[in-house]
Design a protein around this motif. Structure first.
Motif, PDB file in Angstrom:
ATOM      1  N   UNK A 217      14.216  -2.395 -15.415  1.00 34.00           N
ATOM      2  CA  UNK A 217      15.004  -0.836 -15.827  1.00 34.00           C
ATOM      3  C   UNK A 217      13.478   0.122 -15.211  1.00 34.00           C
ATOM      4  N   UNK A 218      13.994   1.760 -14.719  1.00 36.14           N
ATOM      5  CA  UNK A 218      12.425   1.885 -14.437  1.00 36.14           C
ATOM      6  C   UNK A 218      12.974   3.151 -15.369  1.00 36.14           C
ATOM      7  N   UNK A 219      11.241   3.994 -15.800  1.00 34.60           N
ATOM      8  CA  UNK A 219      10.974   4.614 -16.589  1.00 34.60           C
ATOM      9  C   UNK A 219      11.919   5.842 -16.160  1.00 34.60           C
ATOM     10  N   UNK A 220      11.752   7.220 -17.038  1.00 33.65           N
ATOM     11  CA  UNK A 220      12.814   7.944 -16.992  1.00 33.65           C
ATOM     12  C   UNK A 220      11.275   9.207 -15.835  1.00 33.65           C
ATOM     13  N   UNK A 221      11.795   9.735 -15.296  1.00 35.29           N
ATOM     14  CA  UNK A 221      10.790  10.810 -14.630  1.00 35.29           C
ATOM     15  C   UNK A 221      10.439  10.286 -13.290  1.00 35.29           C
ATOM     16  N   UNK A 222       9.658  10.509 -12.511  1.00 41.09           N
ATOM     17  CA  UNK A 222       8.985  10.022 -11.396  1.00 41.09           C
ATOM     18  C   UNK A 222       8.489   8.848 -11.151  1.00 41.09           C
ATOM     19  N   UNK A 223       8.284   8.361 -10.567  1.00 41.86           N
ATOM     20  CA  UNK A 223       7.643   6.976 -10.521  1.00 41.86           C
ATOM     21  C   UNK A 223       6.959   6.614  -9.203  1.00 41.86           C
ATOM     22  N   UNK A 224       5.562   6.098  -9.176  1.00 41.92           N
ATOM     23  CA  UNK A 224       4.474   5.668  -8.429  1.00 41.92           C
ATOM     24  C   UNK A 224       4.730   4.691  -7.670  1.00 41.92           C
ATOM     25  N   UNK A 225       4.466   4.797  -5.936  1.00 36.75           N
ATOM     26  CA  UNK A 225       4.715   3.791  -5.109  1.00 36.75           C
ATOM     27  C   UNK A 225       3.954   3.432  -4.298  1.00 36.75           C
ATOM     28  N   UNK A 226       3.872   2.294  -4.137  1.00 34.66           N
ATOM     29  CA  UNK A 226       2.920   1.742  -3.144  1.00 34.66           C
ATOM     30  C   UNK A 226       2.777   0.085  -2.307  1.00 34.66           C
ATOM     31  N   UNK A 227       2.710   1.034  -1.726  1.00 40.07           N
ATOM     32  CA  UNK A 227       3.194  -0.280  -0.063  1.00 40.07           C
ATOM     33  C   UNK A 227       1.417  -1.117   0.046  1.00 40.07           C
ATOM     34  N   UNK A 228       1.731  -2.275  -0.006  1.00 43.07           N
ATOM     35  CA  UNK A 228       0.627  -3.004  -0.857  1.00 43.07           C
ATOM     36  C   UNK A 228       0.250  -4.035   0.899  1.00 43.07           C
ATOM     37  N   UNK A 229      -0.114  -4.202   2.320  1.00 40.56           N
ATOM     38  CA  UNK A 229      -0.488  -4.858   2.773  1.00 40.56           C
ATOM     39  C   UNK A 229       1.301  -5.341   3.759  1.00 40.56           C
ATOM     40  N   UNK A 230       1.986  -4.629   3.496  1.00 38.23           N
ATOM     41  CA  UNK A 230       3.358  -4.382   4.446  1.00 38.23           C
ATOM     42  C   UNK A 230       3.033  -4.381   6.102  1.00 38.23           C
ATOM     43  N   UNK A 231       3.934  -5.667   6.215  1.00 34.40           N
ATOM     44  CA  UNK A 231       3.993  -6.131   7.325  1.00 34.40           C
ATOM     45  C   UNK A 231       5.808  -5.803   8.031  1.00 34.40           C
ATOM     46  N   UNK A 232       6.525  -5.587   8.662  1.00 28.06           N
ATOM     47  CA  UNK A 232       7.545  -5.625   8.811  1.00 28.06           C
ATOM     48  C   UNK A 232       7.953  -5.475  10.918  1.00 28.06           C
ATOM     49  N   UNK A 233       9.027  -6.558  10.609  1.00 24.68           N
ATOM     50  CA  UNK A 233       9.522  -6.886  11.733  1.00 24.68           C
ATOM     51  C   UNK A 233      10.932  -6.992  12.144  1.00 24.68           C
ATOM     52  N   UNK A 234      11.765  -6.062  12.926  1.00 23.95           N
ATOM     53  CA  UNK A 234      12.768  -6.214  13.089  1.00 23.95           C
ATOM     54  C   UNK A 234      13.645  -7.334  13.548  1.00 23.95           C
ATOM     55  N   UNK A 235      14.479  -7.808  13.144  1.00 24.24           N
ATOM     56  CA  UNK A 235      15.058  -9.802  13.705  1.00 24.24           C
ATOM     57  C   UNK A 235      14.726  -9.176  14.494  1.00 24.24           C
ATOM     58  N   UNK A 236      13.549 -10.433  15.398  1.00 21.75           N
ATOM     59  CA  UNK A 236      13.839 -11.312  16.838  1.00 21.75           C
ATOM     60  C   UNK A 236      13.016 -10.962  17.618  1.00 21.75           C
ATOM     61  N   UNK A 237      12.205  -9.553  16.644  1.00 21.98           N
ATOM     62  CA  UNK A 237      11.496  -8.412  17.716  1.00 21.98           C
ATOM     63  C   UNK A 237      10.123  -8.708  16.881  1.00 21.98           C
ATOM     64  N   UNK A 238       9.080  -8.173  17.222  1.00 17.95           N
ATOM     65  CA  UNK A 238       7.818  -8.144  17.294  1.00 17.95           C
ATOM     66  C   UNK A 238       7.477  -7.463  15.945  1.00 17.95           C
ATOM     67  N   UNK A 239       6.202  -7.231  15.243  1.00 20.81           N
ATOM     68  CA  UNK A 239       5.889  -6.348  14.365  1.00 20.81           C
ATOM     69  C   UNK A 239       5.803  -4.780  14.311  1.00 20.81           C
ATOM     70  N   UNK A 240       6.675  -4.009  13.898  1.00 18.01           N
ATOM     71  CA  UNK A 240       6.539  -2.336  13.929  1.00 18.01           C
ATOM     72  C   UNK A 240       5.518  -2.026  13.042  1.00 18.01           C
ATOM     73  N   UNK A 241       5.173  -2.499  11.743  1.00 21.43           N
ATOM     74  CA  UNK A 241       3.806  -2.339  11.202  1.00 21.43           C
ATOM     75  C   UNK A 241       3.735  -3.456  10.496  1.00 21.43           C
ATOM     76  N   UNK A 242       1.642  -3.418  10.458  1.00 25.04           N
ATOM     77  CA  UNK A 242       0.590  -4.562  10.973  1.00 25.04           C
ATOM     78  C   UNK A 242       0.592  -3.941   9.413  1.00 25.04           C
TER      79      UNK A 242
END
Length: 101
Positions: free
Chosen positions: A34-59
């Motif tokens: 369960x998330x706490x009430x109110x705003x929550x901090x968000x962190x991206x940690x070493x995120x890499x993303x590639x769409x299916x069948x494609x090269x990474x678009x985020x490095x």
């Protein structure tokens, strides 16, 4: 007027597709918390993303969004702004790295 109507109809079809889409993400019920009430901090940690069948678009993206803050992500077309938004809202999962609340 016909051009505006066609653009509006096309946009509405896209919105309807998104609203009726089923998530294709694996659910890990054992790690769900369960998330706490109110705003929550968000962190991206070493995120890499590639769409299916494609090269990474985020490095190796790392950033922290503090709870209650306002942040703008700007860049050229195709630079990954929308992909980051989709990762933050879990419309997609990263290929590598973590998105943490």
């Amino acid at each position: 007027m016909l051009n505006d109507l066609q653009n509006a109809a096309s946009g509405w079809r896209r919105v309807a597709e998104i609203l009726t889409a089923s998530p294709e993400l694996p659910e890990s019920h054992s790690s769900r918390r369960e998330l706490p009430p109110g705003p929550v901090a968000v962190r991206l940690d070493g995120v890499v993303h590639a769409y299916p069948g494609g090269e990474p678009v985020l490095h190796d993206v790392s950033l922290e969004l503090r709870a209650g803050s306002k942040t703008a992500i700007v860049g050229e077309t195709g630079s990954g702004k929308s992909t980051i938004g989709k990762l933050l809202t879990r419309l997609m999962d990263p290929t590598a790295g973590r998105v943490l609340l």
